[in-house]
Scaffold this motif. Sequence first.
Motif, PDB file in Angstrom:
ATOM      1  N   TRP A 155      22.781 -72.300 116.471  1.00  0.00           N
ATOM      2  CA  TRP A 155      22.725 -70.845 116.531  1.00  0.00           C
ATOM      3  C   TRP A 155      24.087 -70.273 116.914  1.00  0.00           C
ATOM      4  N   LEU A 156      24.711 -70.865 117.937  1.00  0.00           N
ATOM      5  CA  LEU A 156      26.011 -70.395 118.400  1.00  0.00           C
ATOM      6  C   LEU A 156      27.065 -70.531 117.296  1.00  0.00           C
ATOM      7  N   LEU A 157      27.066 -71.647 116.596  1.00  0.00           N
ATOM      8  CA  LEU A 157      28.010 -71.827 115.488  1.00  0.00           C
ATOM      9  C   LEU A 157      27.789 -70.758 114.425  1.00  0.00           C
ATOM     10  N   GLY A 158      26.543 -70.468 114.114  1.00  0.00           N
ATOM     11  CA  GLY A 158      26.237 -69.426 113.144  1.00  0.00           C
ATOM     12  C   GLY A 158      26.765 -68.067 113.571  1.00  0.00           C
ATOM     13  N   GLN A 159      26.627 -67.753 114.856  1.00  0.00           N
ATOM     14  CA  GLN A 159      27.131 -66.479 115.370  1.00  0.00           C
ATOM     15  C   GLN A 159      28.653 -66.426 115.295  1.00  0.00           C
ATOM     16  N   ARG A 160      29.291 -67.534 115.622  1.00  0.00           N
ATOM     17  CA  ARG A 160      30.754 -67.591 115.566  1.00  0.00           C
ATOM     18  C   ARG A 160      31.256 -67.452 114.136  1.00  0.00           C
ATOM     19  N   ARG A 165      38.274 -73.801 109.576  1.00  0.00           N
ATOM     20  CA  ARG A 165      38.255 -74.258 108.174  1.00  0.00           C
ATOM     21  C   ARG A 165      37.147 -75.271 107.932  1.00  0.00           C
ATOM     22  N   ARG A 166      37.010 -76.228 108.842  1.00  0.00           N
ATOM     23  CA  ARG A 166      36.007 -77.294 108.674  1.00  0.00           C
ATOM     24  C   ARG A 166      34.599 -76.725 108.689  1.00  0.00           C
ATOM     25  N   HIS A 167      34.284 -75.913 109.697  1.00  0.00           N
ATOM     26  CA  HIS A 167      32.936 -75.362 109.807  1.00  0.00           C
ATOM     27  C   HIS A 167      32.665 -74.348 108.692  1.00  0.00           C
ATOM     28  N   PHE A 168      33.647 -73.564 108.344  1.00  0.00           N
ATOM     29  CA  PHE A 168      33.490 -72.564 107.301  1.00  0.00           C
ATOM     30  C   PHE A 168      33.152 -73.246 105.985  1.00  0.00           C
ATOM     31  N   ALA A 169      33.920 -74.266 105.625  1.00  0.00           N
ATOM     32  CA  ALA A 169      33.681 -74.976 104.366  1.00  0.00           C
ATOM     33  C   ALA A 169      32.317 -75.662 104.382  1.00  0.00           C
ATOM     34  N   SER A 170      31.954 -76.229 105.515  1.00  0.00           N
ATOM     35  CA  SER A 170      30.690 -76.947 105.624  1.00  0.00           C
ATOM     36  C   SER A 170      29.483 -76.020 105.526  1.00  0.00           C
ATOM     37  N   VAL A 171      29.544 -74.879 106.210  1.00  0.00           N
ATOM     38  CA  VAL A 171      28.390 -73.976 106.273  1.00  0.00           C
ATOM     39  C   VAL A 171      28.415 -72.919 105.169  1.00  0.00           C
ATOM     40  N   ILE A 172      29.569 -72.288 104.950  1.00  0.00           N
ATOM     41  CA  ILE A 172      29.677 -71.186 103.996  1.00  0.00           C
ATOM     42  C   ILE A 172      29.923 -71.706 102.577  1.00  0.00           C
ATOM     43  N   GLY A 173      30.607 -72.838 102.485  1.00  0.00           N
ATOM     44  CA  GLY A 173      30.828 -73.454 101.175  1.00  0.00           C
ATOM     45  C   GLY A 173      32.165 -73.154 100.532  1.00  0.00           C
ATOM     46  N   VAL A 174      32.984 -72.345 101.197  1.00  0.00           N
ATOM     47  CA  VAL A 174      34.332 -72.044 100.712  1.00  0.00           C
ATOM     48  C   VAL A 174      35.275 -72.021 101.910  1.00  0.00           C
ATOM     49  N   SER A 175      36.561 -72.041 101.633  1.00  0.00           N
ATOM     50  CA  SER A 175      37.532 -71.957 102.721  1.00  0.00           C
ATOM     51  C   SER A 175      37.607 -70.509 103.205  1.00  0.00           C
ATOM     52  N   PRO A 176      38.099 -70.290 104.431  1.00  0.00           N
ATOM     53  CA  PRO A 176      38.284 -68.920 104.905  1.00  0.00           C
ATOM     54  C   PRO A 176      39.187 -68.101 103.964  1.00  0.00           C
ATOM     55  N   ALA A 177      40.231 -68.725 103.424  1.00  0.00           N
ATOM     56  CA  ALA A 177      41.143 -68.017 102.523  1.00  0.00           C
ATOM     57  C   ALA A 177      40.424 -67.578 101.245  1.00  0.00           C
ATOM     58  N   GLU A 178      39.602 -68.468 100.684  1.00  0.00           N
ATOM     59  CA  GLU A 178      38.838 -68.102  99.485  1.00  0.00           C
ATOM     60  C   GLU A 178      37.864 -66.970  99.809  1.00  0.00           C
ATOM     61  N   TYR A 179      37.226 -67.049 100.960  1.00  0.00           N
ATOM     62  CA  TYR A 179      36.288 -66.007 101.371  1.00  0.00           C
ATOM     63  C   TYR A 179      37.006 -64.672 101.498  1.00  0.00           C
TER      64      TYR A 179
END
Length: 93
Positions: free
Chosen positions: A30-35, A66-80
């Motif tokens: 939950w905390l990771l999702g909020q972050r 970058r690691r968590h973003f790619a893992s959860v969101i599916g793209v890099s922060p830069a792509e997002y």
Amino acid sequence: MDALAAKANMSPRTFFRHVQQATGATPMQWLLGQRLSHAQSLLESSDFGIDRISSMSGLGTAANLRRHFASVIGVSPAEYRRTFERREPLHSG
């Protein structure tokens, strides 16, 4: 987690169970999702660099973001962020 459980006046085990029941996720998930949600908001609305956003969102380092973003969101922060870049309006005529 112990500090949060204490603030809620619960044992860590009870706190864990209540958070999981209320959110469908473990407290850490939950905390990771909020972050990540906060990082998304910052990427959409600010020009802050990845290092600053990772710090502001509680993820610590740019590598963590970058690691968590790619893992959860599916793209890099830069792509997002590129998804939300302002584009000049097309001129007709």
